[in-house]
Design a protein around this motif. Structure first.
Motif, PDB file in Angstrom:
ATOM      1  N   SER A  96      11.623  46.685  31.105  1.00 59.73           N
ATOM      2  CA  SER A  96      10.716  46.396  30.458  1.00 59.73           C
ATOM      3  C   SER A  96       9.985  47.439  29.804  1.00 59.73           C
ATOM      4  CB  SER A  96       9.172  46.257  31.795  1.00 59.73           C
ATOM      5  OG  SER A  96       9.998  44.846  31.635  1.00 59.73           O
ATOM      6  N   LYS A  97      10.444  49.167  30.336  1.00 59.98           N
ATOM      7  CA  LYS A  97       9.752  50.540  29.226  1.00 59.98           C
ATOM      8  C   LYS A  97      10.890  50.784  28.349  1.00 59.98           C
ATOM      9  CE  LYS A  97       7.020  51.880  32.872  1.00 59.98           C
ATOM     10  NZ  LYS A  97       6.326  53.072  33.757  1.00 59.98           N
ATOM     11  N   ASN A  98      12.380  50.323  28.258  1.00 61.60           N
ATOM     12  CA  ASN A  98      13.253  50.818  27.822  1.00 61.60           C
ATOM     13  C   ASN A  98      14.504  49.381  27.126  1.00 61.60           C
ATOM     14  OD1 ASN A  98      15.767  51.735  26.918  1.00 61.60           O
ATOM     15  ND2 ASN A  98      16.036  53.393  28.971  1.00 61.60           N
ATOM     16  N   ALA A  99      14.447  50.116  25.687  1.00 59.78           N
ATOM     17  CA  ALA A  99      15.391  48.565  24.779  1.00 59.78           C
ATOM     18  C   ALA A  99      16.385  48.608  25.068  1.00 59.78           C
ATOM     19  CB  ALA A  99      14.311  48.867  23.284  1.00 59.78           C
ATOM     20  N   ASP A 100      16.725  50.001  25.790  1.00 59.27           N
ATOM     21  CA  ASP A 100      18.750  50.287  25.809  1.00 59.27           C
ATOM     22  C   ASP A 100      18.345  49.346  27.117  1.00 59.27           C
ATOM     23  OD1 ASP A 100      18.910  51.109  24.213  1.00 59.27           O
ATOM     24  OD2 ASP A 100      18.931  52.981  24.131  1.00 59.27           O
ATOM     25  N   GLY A 101      17.633  50.114  28.321  1.00 60.98           N
ATOM     26  CA  GLY A 101      17.945  49.158  29.282  1.00 60.98           C
ATOM     27  C   GLY A 101      17.857  47.096  29.592  1.00 60.98           C
ATOM     28  N   ALA A 102      16.943  47.441  28.335  1.00 62.00           N
ATOM     29  CA  ALA A 102      17.202  45.865  28.145  1.00 62.00           C
ATOM     30  C   ALA A 102      17.964  45.654  27.626  1.00 62.00           C
ATOM     31  CB  ALA A 102      15.525  45.325  27.060  1.00 62.00           C
ATOM     32  N   ALA A 103      18.416  46.057  27.203  1.00 65.55           N
ATOM     33  CA  ALA A 103      20.047  44.949  26.277  1.00 65.55           C
ATOM     34  C   ALA A 103      20.774  45.006  27.518  1.00 65.55           C
ATOM     35  CB  ALA A 103      20.218  46.391  25.392  1.00 65.55           C
ATOM     36  N   VAL A 104      20.810  45.881  27.950  1.00 66.36           N
ATOM     37  CA  VAL A 104      22.444  46.216  29.169  1.00 66.36           C
ATOM     38  C   VAL A 104      21.403  44.885  30.731  1.00 66.36           C
ATOM     39  CG1 VAL A 104      22.533  47.982  31.570  1.00 66.36           C
ATOM     40  CG2 VAL A 104      22.871  48.415  28.759  1.00 66.36           C
ATOM     41  N   ALA A 105      20.233  44.953  30.422  1.00 66.76           N
ATOM     42  CA  ALA A 105      19.828  43.977  31.378  1.00 66.76           C
ATOM     43  C   ALA A 105      20.417  42.884  31.352  1.00 66.76           C
ATOM     44  CB  ALA A 105      18.311  43.890  31.952  1.00 66.76           C
ATOM     45  N   LEU A 106      20.200  42.282  30.178  1.00 64.32           N
ATOM     46  CA  LEU A 106      20.220  40.785  29.657  1.00 64.32           C
ATOM     47  C   LEU A 106      21.779  40.740  29.599  1.00 64.32           C
ATOM     48  CD1 LEU A 106      17.646  40.893  26.495  1.00 64.32           C
ATOM     49  CD2 LEU A 106      17.521  39.119  28.962  1.00 64.32           C
ATOM     50  N   GLN A 107      23.160  41.629  29.404  1.00 69.48           N
ATOM     51  CA  GLN A 107      23.884  41.568  29.496  1.00 69.48           C
ATOM     52  C   GLN A 107      24.770  41.274  30.480  1.00 69.48           C
ATOM     53  OE1 GLN A 107      25.766  41.268  25.984  1.00 69.48           O
ATOM     54  NE2 GLN A 107      27.793  40.775  27.492  1.00 69.48           N
ATOM     55  N   LEU A 108      23.911  42.146  31.168  1.00 74.73           N
ATOM     56  CA  LEU A 108      24.132  42.334  32.728  1.00 74.73           C
ATOM     57  C   LEU A 108      24.358  40.817  33.269  1.00 74.73           C
ATOM     58  CD1 LEU A 108      25.340  43.622  35.336  1.00 74.73           C
ATOM     59  CD2 LEU A 108      23.077  44.356  35.703  1.00 74.73           C
ATOM     60  N   LEU A 109      22.544  39.648  33.041  1.00 77.83           N
ATOM     61  CA  LEU A 109      22.937  38.683  33.247  1.00 77.83           C
ATOM     62  C   LEU A 109      23.409  37.933  32.935  1.00 77.83           C
ATOM     63  CD1 LEU A 109      18.801  38.386  33.316  1.00 77.83           C
ATOM     64  CD2 LEU A 109      19.921  38.427  34.973  1.00 77.83           C
ATOM     65  N   ASP A 110      24.416  37.744  31.621  1.00 81.23           N
ATOM     66  CA  ASP A 110      24.750  36.756  31.322  1.00 81.23           C
ATOM     67  C   ASP A 110      26.465  36.534  31.779  1.00 81.23           C
ATOM     68  OD1 ASP A 110      22.698  36.284  28.705  1.00 81.23           O
ATOM     69  OD2 ASP A 110      23.746  37.076  27.433  1.00 81.23           O
ATOM     70  N   VAL A 111      26.480  38.080  31.710  1.00 82.45           N
ATOM     71  CA  VAL A 111      28.288  37.877  32.511  1.00 82.45           C
ATOM     72  C   VAL A 111      28.160  37.930  34.044  1.00 82.45           C
ATOM     73  CG1 VAL A 111      29.565  40.390  33.119  1.00 82.45           C
ATOM     74  CG2 VAL A 111      28.881  40.670  30.838  1.00 82.45           C
ATOM     75  N   ALA A 112      27.100  37.577  34.610  1.00 82.67           N
ATOM     76  CA  ALA A 112      26.687  37.320  35.691  1.00 82.67           C
ATOM     77  C   ALA A 112      26.887  35.849  35.390  1.00 82.67           C
ATOM     78  CB  ALA A 112      25.321  37.991  36.941  1.00 82.67           C
ATOM     79  N   GLU A 113      26.562  35.274  34.882  1.00 82.86           N
ATOM     80  CA  GLU A 113      26.449  33.824  35.083  1.00 82.86           C
ATOM     81  C   GLU A 113      27.912  33.642  34.665  1.00 82.86           C
ATOM     82  OE1 GLU A 113      25.555  29.999  35.483  1.00 82.86           O
ATOM     83  OE2 GLU A 113      24.573  31.740  36.118  1.00 82.86           O
ATOM     84  N   GLU A 114      28.357  33.859  32.741  1.00 81.19           N
ATOM     85  CA  GLU A 114      29.914  33.517  32.983  1.00 81.19           C
ATOM     86  C   GLU A 114      30.963  33.743  33.568  1.00 81.19           C
ATOM     87  OE1 GLU A 114      29.780  36.079  28.981  1.00 81.19           O
ATOM     88  OE2 GLU A 114      27.744  34.268  27.823  1.00 81.19           O
ATOM     89  N   ARG A 115      30.906  34.773  34.539  1.00 85.19           N
ATOM     90  CA  ARG A 115      32.276  35.188  35.191  1.00 85.19           C
ATOM     91  C   ARG A 115      31.830  35.267  36.701  1.00 85.19           C
ATOM     92  NH1 ARG A 115      34.303  40.045  31.447  1.00 85.19           N
ATOM     93  NH2 ARG A 115      34.510  38.635  29.303  1.00 85.19           N
ATOM     94  N   ARG A 116      31.340  34.522  37.600  1.00 84.19           N
ATOM     95  CA  ARG A 116      30.177  34.845  38.909  1.00 84.19           C
ATOM     96  C   ARG A 116      31.590  34.229  39.495  1.00 84.19           C
ATOM     97  NH1 ARG A 116      26.998  30.050  36.790  1.00 84.19           N
ATOM     98  NH2 ARG A 116      28.791  28.056  37.506  1.00 84.19           N
ATOM     99  N   THR A 117      32.282  34.098  38.935  1.00 83.20           N
ATOM    100  CA  THR A 117      33.856  33.421  39.807  1.00 83.20           C
ATOM    101  C   THR A 117      35.240  34.234  39.484  1.00 83.20           C
ATOM    102  OG1 THR A 117      34.696  31.793  38.938  1.00 83.20           O
ATOM    103  CG2 THR A 117      33.548  31.092  39.926  1.00 83.20           C
ATOM    104  N   GLN A 118      34.547  35.399  38.737  1.00 82.36           N
ATOM    105  CA  GLN A 118      36.171  36.219  38.385  1.00 82.36           C
ATOM    106  C   GLN A 118      35.138  37.310  38.565  1.00 82.36           C
ATOM    107  OE1 GLN A 118      35.850  35.500  34.495  1.00 82.36           O
ATOM    108  NE2 GLN A 118      37.474  33.803  34.611  1.00 82.36           N
ATOM    109  N   LEU A 119      33.935  38.372  39.007  1.00 81.32           N
ATOM    110  CA  LEU A 119      33.039  39.459  38.764  1.00 81.32           C
ATOM    111  C   LEU A 119      32.575  39.283  40.627  1.00 81.32           C
ATOM    112  CD1 LEU A 119      33.847  42.175  37.863  1.00 81.32           C
ATOM    113  CD2 LEU A 119      31.668  41.211  36.441  1.00 81.32           C
ATOM    114  N   THR A 120      32.558  40.483  40.942  1.00 76.80           N
ATOM    115  CA  THR A 120      31.456  40.751  42.226  1.00 76.80           C
ATOM    116  C   THR A 120      31.244  41.823  41.643  1.00 76.80           C
ATOM    117  OG1 THR A 120      32.603  39.975  43.777  1.00 76.80           O
ATOM    118  CG2 THR A 120      31.159  41.515  44.339  1.00 76.80           C
TER     119      THR A 120
END
Length: 123
Positions: free
Chosen positions: A17-41
């Protein structure tokens, strides 16, 4: 990291919420968590209140994708004493008696229950 474990300690430090780079990482993390939920913990670690206010409040997707949490209790004084004894033995340090172990455990345990307490890291 496919097929493995991705561990982020103090994940709230992203502060999306305070850091644009952190927001980009957080959004990417959400995407990866969804797309690879059976392949990655993915494990996000950090103080509960900071995780909720600085990371999970950023996007509802965090609660949906990271819906298991584990709370770890601080070590007891007895457990800290045992850890101290093991550390001393590992380094071939002599302990002059049980009062030394008790004092070390008591001193290490002073911060128990407070933010920033390093648990056995304080030994």
């Amino acid at each position: 990291a496919t097929g493995g474990v991705f561990f982020i300690d103090e994940a709230y430090g992203l502060e999306p919420s305070k850091n644009a780079d952190g927001a980009a990482v957080a959004l990417q993390l959400l995407d990866v968590a969804e797309e690879r939920r059976t392949q990655l913990t993915i494990i996000l670690a950090g103080y509960k209140s900071d995780m909720e206010s600085k990371l999970f409040d950023f996007n509802d997707g965090f609660e949906r994708r990271f819906n298991h949490s584990f709370d770890f209790d601080d070590y007891s004084e007895e457990e800290l004493g045992l850890i101290f004894v093991q550390l001393c033995a590992k380094h071939d340090w002599a302990v002059s008696g049980p009062c030394v172990v008790e004092a070390a455990a008591r001193r290490a345990g002073r911060g128990r229950g407070r933010r920033g307490f390093g648990n056995a890291g304080s030994i």
